[in-house]
Scaffold this motif. Sequence first.
Motif, short mmCIF file in Angstrom:
data_model
loop_
_atom_site.label_atom_id
_atom_site.label_comp_id
_atom_site.label_asym_id
_atom_site.label_seq_id
_atom_site.Cartn_x
_atom_site.Cartn_y
_atom_site.Cartn_z
N TYR A 312 0.84 -1.40 -0.13
CA TYR A 312 -0.22 0.40 0.07
C TYR A 312 1.02 1.00 0.07
O TYR A 312 0.77 2.11 -0.87
N VAL A 313 2.22 1.81 0.65
CA VAL A 313 2.34 2.53 1.05
C VAL A 313 3.50 3.14 0.24
O VAL A 313 3.82 3.76 -1.01
N SER A 314 3.92 1.52 -0.67
CA SER A 314 5.07 1.46 -1.28
C SER A 314 4.09 2.13 -3.36
O SER A 314 4.54 2.99 -4.08
N GLY A 315 2.99 1.63 -3.10
CA GLY A 315 1.68 1.74 -4.02
C GLY A 315 1.65 3.80 -4.03
O GLY A 315 2.05 4.45 -5.10
N VAL A 316 1.11 4.14 -3.02
CA VAL A 316 1.34 5.35 -2.69
C VAL A 316 2.86 6.37 -3.13
O VAL A 316 2.65 7.17 -3.60
#
Length: 426
Positions: A312-316
């Motif tokens: 999730y954080v890597s996607g953002v």
Amino acid sequence: MSVQAISSRLPGRNAPQAIASRFDIEKLRADFPILHEVVNGRPLVYLDNAATSQKPESVIQAMVHYYRHDNANIHRGVHLLSQRATEEYEAGRGKVQAFLGAREAREIIFVRGATEAINMVAQTYGREHIGAGDEVLITTVEHHSNIVPWQILCQEKGATLCVAPINDRGELEIEEFERLLGPRTKMVSIAHVSNALGTINPVKWIVRLAHAMKVPVLVDGAQAVPHQPVDVRDLDCDFYVFSGHKLYGPTGIGALYGKAALLEEMPPYQGGGDMISSVTFEKTIYNKVPHKFEAGTPHIAGVIGLCAAIEYVSGVGIGAIGAHEHELLEYATEKVGELEGVRLVGTAREKAAVLSFVMDGIHPHDIGTILDQAGIAVRTGHHCAQPVMDRFGIPATVRASFGLYNTREEIDALVAGIQKVWEILG
Ligand code: PLP
């Protein structure tokens, strides 16, 4: 992890326009179901992210899916569910490896969190290498989790815990640190980012300095990984620790990164299943790294949830998250700093996502209680960093800490809440 996700973790890769266009705050907020809760009749304003962050639906669903469809114990089963669970768990190790930039997956040990990781290093590496007359060097800003394990070790071994001081801004006093780093120092253990003040420590520089004296360095990254890209190979630290729950993942899971050569020669931490390759009553042969350090059934669902959080954080984009939070911090520092009766605690030039303050004549707990009535969640107290409070001669602060889903409007609500506190109690 995609190439785009990896490149978004690298410093300087996110041009401001790219951040603005990718960072759709309302869309991101919709991913976090709890943000729609109503607290004391008001919409929740969650500003306690340094204590723990909220979880996106993808993390919740990853764990639900595991329990609904794949639940089995790992490493020992020939049946399909066990194989699936093992694959997911070990794939998780690879994801954490990529997230931290570690050279090998076996350099990642799953633990309960930063606290357990530091205790593990103290009780394994520390017990082997630190003896009577030796010194462990930490700093004033450490969380109790990076003080007490070393204190226990030093007491047991007759070693000394040395503490590098901070200045009035909450920054490490570099010359003092250099002076304290001496021939007796056998370990440096330092926070990447202070949880009480938000100070970002110059860890790369510290590692270089310590290595010049052949001293290994543990970096406590609990407050760093949610806010900035971390590359353990670039830092060249020997150990790096973090907790999943501050990174939008579940509680009870975290990771210890250790350089393979160090992990190889360290004794195990706990004995039990999975950490052995064979057992007789006469002799036990330990399993290979990393399994040597993972005794017993691990938090399999936790690893799966942590991986979903990393995705999730890597996607953002961790760079975009850091930039957004930095903007919030600047805005909050200006708005809260100019309020009547408020004094900011911790004004380091390099800071991340934390605003600590006190108010003249008003106890932080009273401030926290009034803010809670307005639906605003902040933390009050010593933040498990009592020596920081002692350094500033205060018992406690109010701490607002920001995450990727916070907004300027929420800071405006905080400002209005503080003004109300001053009206009532000032
Ligand atoms: N280190 C720092 C800087 C922290 O902020 C915290 C938690 O607040 C910890 C260590 C301990 O983390 P955990 O309780 O998840 O083990």
